[in-house]
Enzyme design. Structure first.
Site, PDB file in Angstrom:
ATOM      1  N   THR A 391      17.292  40.298  -4.894  1.00  0.00           N
ATOM      2  CA  THR A 391      17.040  40.209  -6.327  1.00  0.00           C
ATOM      3  C   THR A 391      15.736  39.473  -6.544  1.00  0.00           C
ATOM      4  O   THR A 391      15.289  38.732  -5.678  1.00  0.00           O
ATOM      5  CB  THR A 391      18.203  39.428  -6.987  1.00  0.00           C
ATOM      6  OG1 THR A 391      19.427  40.075  -6.679  1.00  0.00           O
ATOM      7  CG2 THR A 391      18.053  39.346  -8.505  1.00  0.00           C
ATOM      8  N   GLY A 474      22.997  37.594  -4.755  1.00  0.00           N
ATOM      9  CA  GLY A 474      24.403  37.961  -4.679  1.00  0.00           C
ATOM     10  C   GLY A 474      25.335  36.880  -5.182  1.00  0.00           C
ATOM     11  O   GLY A 474      25.100  36.244  -6.215  1.00  0.00           O
TER      12      GLY A 474
END
Length: 587
Positions: A391, A474
């Site tokens: 991310t 995550g």
């Protein structure tokens, strides 16, 4: 020529010798602060903290042109989609929290996409065959990308510059190239290795190989270009949101999924819309509130952890003590049991949010923590996720006091391994996080948003904006947010030290993809800690029943960025993640 060769060889020998004798050297001394950290960045007029130095510079350039923090965040996000394709891109989703100084209010944006409307639950089961979960690659886990719509939603409300100006830097870098940075090069190789192992699952990989890996994984310092993405960005800049969801880009995506046997169609893209949502906030102590976005994301797990941990004074122990690590871990385990049981798309499920975030429920969950040992098998509460993810998180603040906390991702690694013909970006694999249990709130359904891991965060003090921050990665994210909060407000670390300090990452336990009523494979889970955690603490945690794993590589511990605004002077303090390539820039 011979002399040049000799000089080159000599330089290599000297460099190699220097490396050899320097291997055991520790950190140097600092005049102030911890020896294992560095100074926060301090600036008055504007600031950007991102996972890539060039993206931070792009954001500052946009601010200097008169753009708002939202304009700068969009520009930085587009640049990161090019430069950090291992963490994000316009094939993925976006979430943001925005502090608007004019209305003195926090705004939340959920720009996550939905599953194909033409694929039923039964169709999915048939396509999966004997598999008991969705795959991480190929067309089955692909959901509608929401990031571009998120840009335009934010821009319509808070933007000052045109989208042409906001996307111009990323277009230029995509056309002319940029040097690949070290951590991203590491992730590119890791992703290529992962893709090569699962080519049968991916199906069509030629486009992705041509776009990103034509000569293998790009190396550190190599100039990388993506002309297809430059063209896609240019179309979006000139023709707007509809070009992506209804126009030529949408038609190209539709044709691609038809060609490879996927289920997303033009109608799915055309029907997509983002949603403005109300952030939830929970007070930790002394007027300090942590604010997160509601499900379908996991942000409220951090709030649940806060509600549990505020029932104990952690400062009675040292920050590196086994007691502090134990309480953080047990609070995480209890909160994530509820995440796995209740968190889903609220358009499809009733989620008992008020109960989950109540002080009373926090006290009930805290009472389940044994201060002497790990709970062997926690369970969700009874009202009357996780997975690895790559991310990008960024935060930007402008001269007027607007602060943007933005997170964006393709989910697992670079995404599904699929790149539509000529578009230059990879599709997300977020749909891997649907459950296949028909009784689960997070069960797959047509036109439904999956459970999401990516969460931006914000801290208020006495109702005023204080810190825009996030910690990507995550299931690391909620527990990372809480560790930052504890470092800052229990142990008095500065903004940079709070991110540099050694972290824990508990993995295992129940997940949002599990079937209801089934015991998790590993109820205890694994308590992963960084090497900076004292050896005596590790021994004590093991004696308490934790399965402790010491991890030398910082990959699994996330990526942190933060901007803090002094409420009296308006001066910004910025911090960035040492485990990434990023930097803070200000002016």
């Amino acid at each position: 020529m011979f002399r040049k060769l000799i000089n080159c060889v000599a330089a290599i020998i000297v460099a190699s010798f220097s490396i050899a004798i320097a291997q055991d050297i520790g950190p140097g001394g600092r005049p102030v602060g911890e020896t294992w950290s560095r100074s926060p960045v301090i600036a008055e007029h504007g600031m950007a903290a991102t996972a890539h130095p060039l993206a931070s510079q792009v954001a500052i350039d946009v601010l200097k042109q008169g753009g708002s923090a939202v304009d700068a965040a969009i520009a930085a996000n587009a640049t990161l989609g090019l430069m950090e394709p291992t963490g994000n891109g316009i094939g993925g989703d976006l979430f943001a929290i925005i502090w608007d100084p004019e209305t003195e209010k926090l705004y939340g944006l959920n720009a996550s996409g939905r599953s194909p409307m033409g694929r039923s639950f039964e169709d999915l089961l048939s396509a999966l065959g004997d598999a008991d979960s969705l795959p991480p690659f190929g067309h089955l886990p692909v959901t509608v990308p929401g990031a571009v719509d998120g840009w335009f939603e934010m821009h319509e409300r808070f933007g000052k510059l045109s989208m042409r100006k906001n996307l111009a830097p990323a277009i230029s870098y995509a056309e002319n190239g940029f040097p690949v940075s070290p951590v991203i090069a590491y992730y590119l190789q890791m992703n290529l290795d992962r893709f090569e192992e699962r080519l049968d699952m991916i199906g069509e990989f030629d486009n992705a190989r041509e776009t990103y890996f034509a000569n293998g994984a790009p190396k550190t310092g190599e100039i990388f270009k993506n002309p297809d993405l430059a063209n896609t960005y240019d179309i979006i800049a000139r023709k707007g949101r509809d070009a992506f969801y209804k126009g030529e880009i949408a038609r190209a995506m539709d044709a691609y999924f038809k060609r490879i046997g996927g289920d997303l169609r033009l109608e799915d893209f055309a029907a997509h819309e983002s949603e403005w949502v109300e952030p939830g906030c929970v007070e930790y102590k002394d007027g300090v509130e942590l604010c997160e976005l509601p499900p379908n994301g996991q942000g409220f797990a951090a709030l649940q952890m806060v509600n549990i941990l505020k029932n104990v004074d952690l400062t009675q122990w040292d920050r590196g003590s086994p007691e502090v690590h134990h309480y953080i871990t047990e609070a995480k385990r209890l909160a994530f049991e509820d995440v796995a049981r209740f968190y889903a798309d609220p358009a499809f499920a009733e989620i008992p949010v008020d109960w989950l975030l109540s002080d009373e429920y926090g006290r009930e969950r805290f009472a389940l923590i044994d201060p002497e040992k790990a709970n062997p098998e926690p369970a969700p509460g009874d009202p009357k996720i996780e997975g690895p993810g790559d991310t990008t998180y960024l935060t930007v603040a402008d001269k007027n006091g607007m602060m943007v906390s933005l997170i964006q991702s393709n989910y697992r690694g670079m995404g599904a391994g699929l790149v539509a013909d000529g578009l230059g970006f990879m599709f997300q694999d977020r749909g891997e996080l649907y459950s296949l249990d028909p009784d689960h709130p997070n069960v797959y359904a047509p036109g439904k948003r999956p459970f999401h891991t990516i969460i931006p965060a914000f801290v208020k003090k006495d109702g005023a904006p204080l810190i825009s921050f996030g910690l990507m990665g995550g299931a690391m994210q909620p527990q990372g947010h809480v560790q930052i909060l504890i470092n800052l407000f229990d142990y008095g670390m500065n903004l940079q030290e709070a991110g540099d300090a050694a972290r824990l990452n508990h993995s295992g336990g129940r997940a949002s993809t599990d079937r209801l009523g089934e015991a998790p494979d590993n109820a205890l889970g694994v308590l992963n800690v960084e090497a900076g955690v004292p050896e005596a603490t590790i021994d004590a945690l093991r004696a308490m029943g934790h399965d402790v794993n010491v991890v030398e590589n910082g990959v699994m511990f996330g990526g942190y960025q933060a901007i803090m605004r002094n409420p009296e002077t308006g001066v910004y303090w910025g911090a960035t993640e040492m485990r990434k390539d990023g930097t803070v820039a200000g002016y």
